[in-house]
Design a protein around this motif. Structure first.
Motif, PDB file in Angstrom:
ATOM      1  N   MET A  28       0.422  -1.928  -3.062  1.00 33.98           N
ATOM      2  CA  MET A  28       1.184  -1.930  -4.283  1.00 33.98           C
ATOM      3  C   MET A  28       1.667  -3.347  -4.602  1.00 33.98           C
ATOM      4  SD  MET A  28       2.188  -0.081  -6.660  1.00 33.98           S
ATOM      5  CE  MET A  28       3.344   0.994  -7.352  1.00 33.98           C
ATOM      6  N   THR A  29       2.086  -4.062  -3.569  1.00 29.96           N
ATOM      7  CA  THR A  29       2.578  -5.420  -3.813  1.00 29.96           C
ATOM      8  C   THR A  29       1.475  -6.331  -4.335  1.00 29.96           C
ATOM      9  OG1 THR A  29       2.165  -5.949  -1.492  1.00 29.96           O
ATOM     10  CG2 THR A  29       4.406  -5.288  -2.082  1.00 29.96           C
ATOM     11  N   ILE A  30       0.275  -6.163  -3.818  1.00 25.48           N
ATOM     12  CA  ILE A  30      -0.853  -6.980  -4.276  1.00 25.48           C
ATOM     13  C   ILE A  30      -1.189  -6.642  -5.724  1.00 25.48           C
ATOM     14  CG2 ILE A  30      -3.316  -7.433  -3.916  1.00 25.48           C
ATOM     15  CD1 ILE A  30      -2.772  -7.120  -0.916  1.00 25.48           C
ATOM     16  N   LEU A  31      -1.135  -5.361  -6.080  1.00 21.13           N
ATOM     17  CA  LEU A  31      -1.407  -4.967  -7.466  1.00 21.13           C
ATOM     18  C   LEU A  31      -0.373  -5.535  -8.429  1.00 21.13           C
ATOM     19  CD1 LEU A  31      -2.524  -1.245  -7.027  1.00 21.13           C
ATOM     20  CD2 LEU A  31      -3.946  -3.220  -7.611  1.00 21.13           C
ATOM     21  N   VAL A  32       0.878  -5.525  -8.035  1.00 23.35           N
ATOM     22  CA  VAL A  32       1.926  -6.074  -8.897  1.00 23.35           C
ATOM     23  C   VAL A  32       1.730  -7.579  -9.066  1.00 23.35           C
ATOM     24  CG1 VAL A  32       4.408  -6.535  -9.029  1.00 23.35           C
ATOM     25  CG2 VAL A  32       3.598  -4.271  -8.382  1.00 23.35           C
ATOM     26  N   ASP A  33       1.409  -8.272  -7.982  1.00 25.20           N
ATOM     27  CA  ASP A  33       1.176  -9.709  -8.047  1.00 25.20           C
ATOM     28  C   ASP A  33      -0.065 -10.022  -8.883  1.00 25.20           C
ATOM     29  OD1 ASP A  33       1.750 -12.336  -7.586  1.00 25.20           O
ATOM     30  OD2 ASP A  33       1.202 -12.318  -5.465  1.00 25.20           O
ATOM     31  N   TRP A  34      -1.109  -9.215  -8.733  1.00 21.73           N
ATOM     32  CA  TRP A  34      -2.339  -9.403  -9.509  1.00 21.73           C
ATOM     33  C   TRP A  34      -2.071  -9.189 -10.998  1.00 21.73           C
ATOM     34  CZ3 TRP A  34      -5.579  -5.353 -11.695  1.00 21.73           C
ATOM     35  CH2 TRP A  34      -6.770  -5.846 -12.240  1.00 21.73           C
ATOM     36  N   ASN A  35      -1.253  -8.162 -11.317  1.00 22.58           N
ATOM     37  CA  ASN A  35      -0.921  -7.883 -12.706  1.00 22.58           C
ATOM     38  C   ASN A  35      -0.109  -9.021 -13.325  1.00 22.58           C
ATOM     39  OD1 ASN A  35      -0.844  -6.356 -15.090  1.00 22.58           O
ATOM     40  ND2 ASN A  35       1.125  -5.446 -14.520  1.00 22.58           N
ATOM     41  N   ALA A  36       0.700  -9.692 -12.511  1.00 26.61           N
ATOM     42  CA  ALA A  36       1.492 -10.816 -13.006  1.00 26.61           C
ATOM     43  C   ALA A  36       0.635 -12.065 -13.179  1.00 26.61           C
ATOM     44  CB  ALA A  36       2.647 -11.102 -12.060  1.00 26.61           C
ATOM     45  N   GLY A  37      -0.585 -12.067 -12.642  1.00 35.89           N
ATOM     46  CA  GLY A  37      -1.484 -13.201 -12.774  1.00 35.89           C
ATOM     47  C   GLY A  37      -1.229 -14.314 -11.778  1.00 35.89           C
ATOM     48  N   SER A  38      -0.468 -14.033 -10.731  1.00 34.21           N
ATOM     49  CA  SER A  38      -0.144 -15.090  -9.763  1.00 34.21           C
ATOM     50  C   SER A  38      -0.744 -14.831  -8.386  1.00 34.21           C
ATOM     51  CB  SER A  38       1.369 -15.231  -9.655  1.00 34.21           C
ATOM     52  OG  SER A  38       1.940 -14.002  -9.255  1.00 34.21           O
ATOM     53  N   LEU A  39      -1.728 -13.952  -8.304  1.00 32.80           N
ATOM     54  CA  LEU A  39      -2.324 -13.616  -7.012  1.00 32.80           C
ATOM     55  C   LEU A  39      -3.300 -14.702  -6.560  1.00 32.80           C
ATOM     56  CD1 LEU A  39      -2.443 -11.395  -4.856  1.00 32.80           C
ATOM     57  CD2 LEU A  39      -4.377 -10.427  -6.091  1.00 32.80           C
ATOM     58  N   THR A  40      -3.096 -15.179  -5.364  1.00 33.73           N
ATOM     59  CA  THR A  40      -3.979 -16.172  -4.750  1.00 33.73           C
ATOM     60  C   THR A  40      -4.336 -15.670  -3.352  1.00 33.73           C
ATOM     61  OG1 THR A  40      -2.170 -17.429  -3.777  1.00 33.73           O
ATOM     62  CG2 THR A  40      -2.860 -18.075  -6.007  1.00 33.73           C
ATOM     63  N   PRO A  41      -5.366 -16.240  -2.722  1.00 36.06           N
ATOM     64  CA  PRO A  41      -5.708 -15.801  -1.359  1.00 36.06           C
ATOM     65  C   PRO A  41      -4.561 -16.006  -0.356  1.00 36.06           C
ATOM     66  CG  PRO A  41      -7.534 -17.008  -2.305  1.00 36.06           C
ATOM     67  CD  PRO A  41      -6.404 -17.129  -3.277  1.00 36.06           C
ATOM     68  N   VAL A  42      -3.792 -17.065  -0.536  1.00 38.39           N
ATOM     69  CA  VAL A  42      -2.660 -17.303   0.365  1.00 38.39           C
ATOM     70  C   VAL A  42      -1.609 -16.211   0.183  1.00 38.39           C
ATOM     71  CG1 VAL A  42      -0.780 -18.900   0.901  1.00 38.39           C
ATOM     72  CG2 VAL A  42      -3.067 -19.786   0.413  1.00 38.39           C
ATOM     73  N   ARG A  43      -1.354 -15.823  -1.058  1.00 40.82           N
ATOM     74  CA  ARG A  43      -0.367 -14.769  -1.323  1.00 40.82           C
ATOM     75  C   ARG A  43      -0.845 -13.423  -0.780  1.00 40.82           C
ATOM     76  NH1 ARG A  43       3.564 -16.322  -5.674  1.00 40.82           N
ATOM     77  NH2 ARG A  43       4.010 -14.097  -5.807  1.00 40.82           N
ATOM     78  N   ILE A  44      -2.135 -13.183  -0.815  1.00 44.71           N
ATOM     79  CA  ILE A  44      -2.675 -11.952  -0.230  1.00 44.71           C
ATOM     80  C   ILE A  44      -2.395 -11.936   1.267  1.00 44.71           C
ATOM     81  CG2 ILE A  44      -4.795 -10.710   0.349  1.00 44.71           C
ATOM     82  CD1 ILE A  44      -5.904 -11.521  -2.360  1.00 44.71           C
ATOM     83  N   LEU A  45      -2.607 -13.075   1.928  1.00 42.56           N
ATOM     84  CA  LEU A  45      -2.344 -13.156   3.367  1.00 42.56           C
ATOM     85  C   LEU A  45      -0.860 -12.993   3.681  1.00 42.56           C
ATOM     86  CD1 LEU A  45      -4.768 -16.015   4.440  1.00 42.56           C
ATOM     87  CD2 LEU A  45      -4.990 -13.564   4.850  1.00 42.56           C
ATOM     88  N   LEU A  46       0.010 -13.315   2.754  1.00 39.61           N
ATOM     89  CA  LEU A  46       1.449 -13.106   2.957  1.00 39.61           C
ATOM     90  C   LEU A  46       1.861 -11.665   2.652  1.00 39.61           C
ATOM     91  CD1 LEU A  46       2.857 -16.393   1.399  1.00 39.61           C
ATOM     92  CD2 LEU A  46       2.722 -15.805   3.816  1.00 39.61           C
ATOM     93  N   TRP A  47       1.272 -11.076   1.618  1.00 39.41           N
ATOM     94  CA  TRP A  47       1.643  -9.717   1.223  1.00 39.41           C
ATOM     95  C   TRP A  47       1.190  -8.667   2.229  1.00 39.41           C
ATOM     96  CZ3 TRP A  47       5.518  -9.195  -1.586  1.00 39.41           C
ATOM     97  CH2 TRP A  47       5.729  -9.899  -2.771  1.00 39.41           C
ATOM     98  N   LEU A  48       0.036  -8.822   2.829  1.00 39.04           N
ATOM     99  CA  LEU A  48      -0.491  -7.803   3.738  1.00 39.04           C
ATOM    100  C   LEU A  48       0.418  -7.551   4.941  1.00 39.04           C
ATOM    101  CD1 LEU A  48      -4.334  -8.417   3.602  1.00 39.04           C
ATOM    102  CD2 LEU A  48      -3.040  -6.512   2.661  1.00 39.04           C
ATOM    103  N   PRO A  49       0.831  -8.598   5.697  1.00 40.76           N
ATOM    104  CA  PRO A  49       1.728  -8.312   6.832  1.00 40.76           C
ATOM    105  C   PRO A  49       3.093  -7.799   6.381  1.00 40.76           C
ATOM    106  CG  PRO A  49       0.941 -10.580   6.936  1.00 40.76           C
ATOM    107  CD  PRO A  49       0.417  -9.989   5.685  1.00 40.76           C
ATOM    108  N   LEU A  50       3.605  -8.339   5.273  1.00 40.75           N
ATOM    109  CA  LEU A  50       4.897  -7.868   4.782  1.00 40.75           C
ATOM    110  C   LEU A  50       4.826  -6.386   4.398  1.00 40.75           C
ATOM    111  CD1 LEU A  50       7.801  -8.557   3.983  1.00 40.75           C
ATOM    112  CD2 LEU A  50       6.935  -9.060   1.699  1.00 40.75           C
ATOM    113  N   SER A  51       3.756  -5.987   3.752  1.00 37.83           N
ATOM    114  CA  SER A  51       3.578  -4.581   3.381  1.00 37.83           C
ATOM    115  C   SER A  51       3.447  -3.701   4.616  1.00 37.83           C
ATOM    116  CB  SER A  51       2.347  -4.417   2.493  1.00 37.83           C
ATOM    117  OG  SER A  51       2.500  -5.156   1.307  1.00 37.83           O
ATOM    118  N   ALA A  52       2.744  -4.186   5.624  1.00 41.26           N
ATOM    119  CA  ALA A  52       2.589  -3.416   6.863  1.00 41.26           C
ATOM    120  C   ALA A  52       3.931  -3.227   7.563  1.00 41.26           C
ATOM    121  CB  ALA A  52       1.597  -4.102   7.790  1.00 41.26           C
ATOM    122  N   VAL A  53       4.772  -4.249   7.583  1.00 44.46           N
ATOM    123  CA  VAL A  53       6.088  -4.138   8.215  1.00 44.46           C
ATOM    124  C   VAL A  53       6.968  -3.150   7.463  1.00 44.46           C
ATOM    125  CG1 VAL A  53       8.234  -5.411   8.659  1.00 44.46           C
ATOM    126  CG2 VAL A  53       6.034  -6.403   9.303  1.00 44.46           C
TER     127      VAL A  53
END
Length: 151
Positions: free
Chosen positions: A1-26
């Motif tokens: 969900m966090t990646i989708l929200v970031d993608w919708n805002a137009g600010s999704l980058t590969p680095v942000r994906i690597l940050l969102w995945l562990p945060l979402s898992a926690v």
């Protein structure tokens, strides 16, 4: 969900994906509720990382903690320890029945040395809640009798 929200805002980058995945898992691991199941003579709580079983027909101690969230700590004669939220027991009468039946067997066998009164009080409270729910669902009203003040 966090990646989708970031993608919708137009600010999704590969680095942000690597940050969102562990945060979402926690966040998922923290918010995932434990699964509680019961069988003849046992109560099992499964979390994301471990499975804890306590033998209800061989309980040695029951402790009740009433803080921010009230919970029971059950110990059996085999050294197993289990923590369970009392709201879980109140919401599922079959779990409560298994614990109550096991507690009675533990008393009969003489293994339950501490906490028999805790199970009795909790049982009365759960039974009262179930009774009030049945009365409310059937359209009947129940008002407890007013207590007279001691003079």
């Amino acid at each position: 969900m966090t990646i989708l929200v970031d993608w919708n805002a137009g600010s999704l980058t590969p680095v942000r994906i690597l940050l969102w995945l562990p945060l979402s898992a926690v966040v998922f691991a923290i918010l995932l509720p434990p699964r509680v199941s019961a069988g003849p003579g046992r109560l099992v709580v499964r979390t994301l990382w471990r499975r804890t079983t306590v033998h209800t027909n061989a309980l040695s101690a029951v402790r009740y903690y009433d803080a921010v969230s009230s919970h029971l700590i059950l110990r059996d004669t085999f050294g197993n320890r289990l923590q369970i939220d009392t709201r879980t027991l109140a919401a599922n009468p079959l779990l409560w029945h298994e614990l109550d039946t096991g507690g009675r067997r533990s008393r009969e066998r003489g293994t339950l040395r501490y906490g028999a009164d805790i199970l009795d009080r909790l049982g009365e409270r759960i039974d009262d809640d179930i009774m009030l729910g049945v009365l409310k669902a059937s359209g009947l009203s129940f008002r407890p009798a007013r207590r007279r003040s001691a003079r």
